[in-house]
Design a protein around this motif. Structure first.
Motif, PDB file in Angstrom:
ATOM      1  N   PHE A   5       6.017  12.301 -16.720  1.00  0.00           N
ATOM      2  CA  PHE A   5       4.943  11.268 -16.193  1.00  0.00           C
ATOM      3  C   PHE A   5       3.910  12.196 -15.302  1.00  0.00           C
ATOM      4  O   PHE A   5       4.156  13.191 -15.062  1.00  0.00           O
ATOM      5  CB  PHE A   5       5.585  10.278 -15.018  1.00  0.00           C
ATOM      6  N   GLU A   6       2.736  11.348 -15.410  1.00  0.00           N
ATOM      7  CA  GLU A   6       1.613  11.985 -14.656  1.00  0.00           C
ATOM      8  C   GLU A   6       1.607  12.083 -13.423  1.00  0.00           C
ATOM      9  O   GLU A   6       1.841  10.784 -12.650  1.00  0.00           O
ATOM     10  CB  GLU A   6       0.389  11.428 -15.158  1.00  0.00           C
ATOM     11  N   THR A   7       1.638  13.234 -12.444  1.00  0.00           N
ATOM     12  CA  THR A   7       1.618  12.932 -10.778  1.00  0.00           C
ATOM     13  C   THR A   7       0.154  12.932 -10.189  1.00  0.00           C
ATOM     14  O   THR A   7      -0.127  12.283  -9.370  1.00  0.00           O
ATOM     15  CB  THR A   7       2.057  14.059 -10.326  1.00  0.00           C
ATOM     16  N   ASN A   8      -0.850  13.300 -11.084  1.00  0.00           N
ATOM     17  CA  ASN A   8      -2.372  13.129 -10.915  1.00  0.00           C
ATOM     18  C   ASN A   8      -3.066  13.486 -11.990  1.00  0.00           C
ATOM     19  O   ASN A   8      -2.429  13.682 -13.274  1.00  0.00           O
ATOM     20  CB  ASN A   8      -2.665  14.222  -9.690  1.00  0.00           C
ATOM     21  N   ASP A  38       0.762  -1.144   0.033  1.00  0.00           N
ATOM     22  CA  ASP A  38       0.033   0.014   0.037  1.00  0.00           C
ATOM     23  C   ASP A  38       0.842   1.284   0.114  1.00  0.00           C
ATOM     24  O   ASP A  38       0.293   2.412   0.220  1.00  0.00           O
ATOM     25  CB  ASP A  38      -0.905   0.237   1.206  1.00  0.00           C
ATOM     26  N   SER A  39       2.108   1.233  -0.169  1.00  0.00           N
ATOM     27  CA  SER A  39       3.050   2.292  -0.329  1.00  0.00           C
ATOM     28  C   SER A  39       2.815   3.251  -1.624  1.00  0.00           C
ATOM     29  O   SER A  39       2.125   2.610  -2.629  1.00  0.00           O
ATOM     30  CB  SER A  39       4.562   1.957  -0.331  1.00  0.00           C
ATOM     31  N   PRO A  40       3.147   4.475  -1.454  1.00  0.00           N
ATOM     32  CA  PRO A  40       2.815   5.617  -2.726  1.00  0.00           C
ATOM     33  C   PRO A  40       3.919   4.735  -3.651  1.00  0.00           C
ATOM     34  O   PRO A  40       4.797   4.205  -3.491  1.00  0.00           O
ATOM     35  CB  PRO A  40       3.449   6.722  -2.268  1.00  0.00           C
ATOM     36  N   ALA A  41       3.369   5.027  -5.086  1.00  0.00           N
ATOM     37  CA  ALA A  41       4.231   4.607  -6.175  1.00  0.00           C
ATOM     38  C   ALA A  41       5.477   5.388  -6.403  1.00  0.00           C
ATOM     39  O   ALA A  41       5.566   6.658  -5.758  1.00  0.00           O
ATOM     40  CB  ALA A  41       3.348   4.980  -7.557  1.00  0.00           C
ATOM     41  N   THR A  42       6.716   4.872  -6.622  1.00  0.00           N
ATOM     42  CA  THR A  42       7.917   5.398  -6.646  1.00  0.00           C
ATOM     43  C   THR A  42       8.613   5.237  -8.018  1.00  0.00           C
ATOM     44  O   THR A  42       8.474   4.129  -8.609  1.00  0.00           O
ATOM     45  CB  THR A  42       8.971   4.738  -5.739  1.00  0.00           C
ATOM     46  N   LEU A  43       9.124   6.442  -8.746  1.00  0.00           N
ATOM     47  CA  LEU A  43       9.688   6.274  -9.936  1.00  0.00           C
ATOM     48  C   LEU A  43      11.424   6.230  -9.704  1.00  0.00           C
ATOM     49  O   LEU A  43      11.943   7.088  -8.823  1.00  0.00           O
ATOM     50  CB  LEU A  43       9.421   7.574 -10.655  1.00  0.00           C
ATOM     51  N   VAL A  90      17.340  13.283 -16.162  1.00  0.00           N
ATOM     52  CA  VAL A  90      17.714  12.063 -16.424  1.00  0.00           C
ATOM     53  C   VAL A  90      18.273  10.987 -15.209  1.00  0.00           C
ATOM     54  O   VAL A  90      17.941  10.034 -14.882  1.00  0.00           O
ATOM     55  CB  VAL A  90      18.940  11.854 -17.479  1.00  0.00           C
ATOM     56  N   GLU A  91      18.763  11.896 -14.163  1.00  0.00           N
ATOM     57  CA  GLU A  91      19.185  11.010 -12.983  1.00  0.00           C
ATOM     58  C   GLU A  91      18.201  11.240 -11.980  1.00  0.00           C
ATOM     59  O   GLU A  91      18.399  10.923 -10.894  1.00  0.00           O
ATOM     60  CB  GLU A  91      20.352  11.849 -12.460  1.00  0.00           C
ATOM     61  N   LEU A  92      16.868  11.932 -12.425  1.00  0.00           N
ATOM     62  CA  LEU A  92      15.947  11.875 -11.287  1.00  0.00           C
ATOM     63  C   LEU A  92      16.235  12.550 -10.088  1.00  0.00           C
ATOM     64  O   LEU A  92      15.693  12.428  -8.848  1.00  0.00           O
ATOM     65  CB  LEU A  92      15.411  10.486 -10.951  1.00  0.00           C
ATOM     66  N   SER A  93      17.133  13.590 -10.261  1.00  0.00           N
ATOM     67  CA  SER A  93      17.509  14.411  -9.112  1.00  0.00           C
ATOM     68  C   SER A  93      16.766  15.725  -9.021  1.00  0.00           C
ATOM     69  O   SER A  93      17.140  16.334  -7.996  1.00  0.00           O
ATOM     70  CB  SER A  93      19.163  14.731  -9.099  1.00  0.00           C
ATOM     71  N   GLU A  94      16.326  16.212 -10.065  1.00  0.00           N
ATOM     72  CA  GLU A  94      15.670  17.428 -10.219  1.00  0.00           C
ATOM     73  C   GLU A  94      14.464  17.457 -11.261  1.00  0.00           C
ATOM     74  O   GLU A  94      14.536  17.055 -12.218  1.00  0.00           O
ATOM     75  CB  GLU A  94      16.737  18.305 -10.732  1.00  0.00           C
ATOM     76  N   CYS A  95      13.380  18.251 -10.659  1.00  0.00           N
ATOM     77  CA  CYS A  95      12.107  18.255 -11.340  1.00  0.00           C
ATOM     78  C   CYS A  95      12.430  19.653 -12.115  1.00  0.00           C
ATOM     79  O   CYS A  95      12.728  20.889 -12.142  1.00  0.00           O
ATOM     80  CB  CYS A  95      10.966  18.680 -10.668  1.00  0.00           C
ATOM     81  N   ILE A  96      12.436  19.460 -13.656  1.00  0.00           N
ATOM     82  CA  ILE A  96      12.837  20.633 -14.543  1.00  0.00           C
ATOM     83  C   ILE A  96      11.752  21.349 -14.706  1.00  0.00           C
ATOM     84  O   ILE A  96      11.896  22.768 -14.763  1.00  0.00           O
ATOM     85  CB  ILE A  96      13.395  20.170 -15.782  1.00  0.00           C
ATOM     86  N   ARG A  97      10.591  20.963 -15.098  1.00  0.00           N
ATOM     87  CA  ARG A  97       9.299  22.001 -15.111  1.00  0.00           C
ATOM     88  C   ARG A  97       8.091  21.049 -14.921  1.00  0.00           C
ATOM     89  O   ARG A  97       8.142  19.709 -15.104  1.00  0.00           O
ATOM     90  CB  ARG A  97       9.484  22.843 -16.364  1.00  0.00           C
ATOM     91  N   GLY A 132      18.865   8.941  -7.446  1.00  0.00           N
ATOM     92  CA  GLY A 132      17.563   9.930  -7.441  1.00  0.00           C
ATOM     93  C   GLY A 132      16.404   8.986  -7.572  1.00  0.00           C
ATOM     94  O   GLY A 132      16.302   7.916  -8.402  1.00  0.00           O
ATOM     95  N   LYS A 133      15.281   9.587  -7.113  1.00  0.00           N
ATOM     96  CA  LYS A 133      14.038   8.638  -7.070  1.00  0.00           C
ATOM     97  C   LYS A 133      12.951   9.947  -6.848  1.00  0.00           C
ATOM     98  O   LYS A 133      12.941  10.961  -6.403  1.00  0.00           O
ATOM     99  CB  LYS A 133      13.597   7.724  -6.382  1.00  0.00           C
ATOM    100  N   ARG A 134      11.542   9.546  -7.349  1.00  0.00           N
ATOM    101  CA  ARG A 134      10.524  10.296  -6.945  1.00  0.00           C
ATOM    102  C   ARG A 134       9.388   9.807  -6.489  1.00  0.00           C
ATOM    103  O   ARG A 134       8.901   8.871  -7.178  1.00  0.00           O
ATOM    104  CB  ARG A 134      10.110  11.054  -8.393  1.00  0.00           C
ATOM    105  N   VAL A 135       9.033   9.927  -5.394  1.00  0.00           N
ATOM    106  CA  VAL A 135       7.791   8.998  -4.531  1.00  0.00           C
ATOM    107  C   VAL A 135       6.504   9.969  -5.202  1.00  0.00           C
ATOM    108  O   VAL A 135       6.331  11.386  -4.921  1.00  0.00           O
ATOM    109  CB  VAL A 135       8.124   9.409  -3.227  1.00  0.00           C
ATOM    110  N   ILE A 136       5.432   9.250  -5.776  1.00  0.00           N
ATOM    111  CA  ILE A 136       4.222   9.892  -6.254  1.00  0.00           C
ATOM    112  C   ILE A 136       3.139   9.861  -5.558  1.00  0.00           C
ATOM    113  O   ILE A 136       2.716   8.562  -5.158  1.00  0.00           O
ATOM    114  CB  ILE A 136       4.048   9.201  -7.905  1.00  0.00           C
TER     115      ILE A 136
END
Length: 229
Positions: A91-94, A48-53, A103-110, A66-70
């Protein structure tokens, strides 16, 4: 992956030796290769954990730091519309927002947050994507072209019926009332009678590299049939 199930189980080798009762199951929801082919982006969920990229470096066989928890919205959704583009991954966050990460998933560009309700995102070039968005008007949908290298939208094409495809010239193919048609902005380029198909079940669709042909599948209730347009 099990027959008829649209998920892939991602198993960790060091966890396989443990008791399966104490092992959480990690499921890969969506995967996509980077345009360079050296990175595999994976969106996973664990119980039941949040999705992770995460980004998996193919050469080393290791996940990048790097990673992004959605965090899903209150309605929840299972389709993240993961797309590799020139600057990284989109990707779609909602249902109303898209994010572009490097590329490294270290920063949200826009990011883009002004959509009504996103149903599908497909790449049409290395930097542009076509977003199918449900409109507030009943029976009407629209495709919004987004250039991921800058803020804002390039253009919007409204149509009635089912979204079928979009090419790099921003020509949108849709199906409605027994017809297939292609639009460029408000102009209808052509309209033809469509095969007797349930387009709501069309799961496979792609343009040829030169965009001269369009291949799609249709479900007549019993079999999948491929068509070349």
């Amino acid at each position: 992956v099990a027959y008829g199930v649209r998920t892939i189980e991602l198993l960790q080798l060091d966890e396989l030796a443990k008791d399966s009762g104490g092992r959480s199951k990690t499921t890969a929801r969506e995967v996509v290769l980077s345009l360079s082919g050296d990175t595999l982006y994976v969106i996973t969920t664990t119980d039941d954990s949040p999705a992770t990229l995460m980004a998996w470096d193919i050469a080393s066989g290791m996940f990048k730091p790097g990673k992004r928890v959605i965090e899903e919205d209150t309605r929840g959704f299972n389709k993240y519309n993961l797309v590799a583009v020139r600057e990284g991954v989109l990707f779609e966050t909602n249902h109303k927002a898209l994010e572009l990460w490097n590329v490294e998933l270290s920063e949200c560009i826009r990011s883009w947050t002004d959509f009504e309700y996103i149903t599908e995102v497909i790449p049409i070039s290395e930097q542009r994507v076509a977003c199918e968005v449900e409109s507030a008007c009943e029976g009407e949908s629209k495709v919004i072209i987004v250039d991921t290298t800058r803020e804002g939208n390039v253009s919007t094409i409204a149509f009635h019926g089912k979204f079928v495809g979009c090419n790099s010239k921003c020509h949108v193919i849709s199906a409605a009332h027994g017809k297939l048609q292609m639009k460029c902005g408000d102009k209808v380029l052509w309209k033809i009678s469509q095969p007797c198909l349930y387009f709501g079940f069309s799961r496979f669709k792609t343009f040829s590299p030169t965009e001269q042909y369009f291949v799609f599948s249709g479900d007549d209730g019993f079999f999948d049939t491929f068509y070349v347009l």
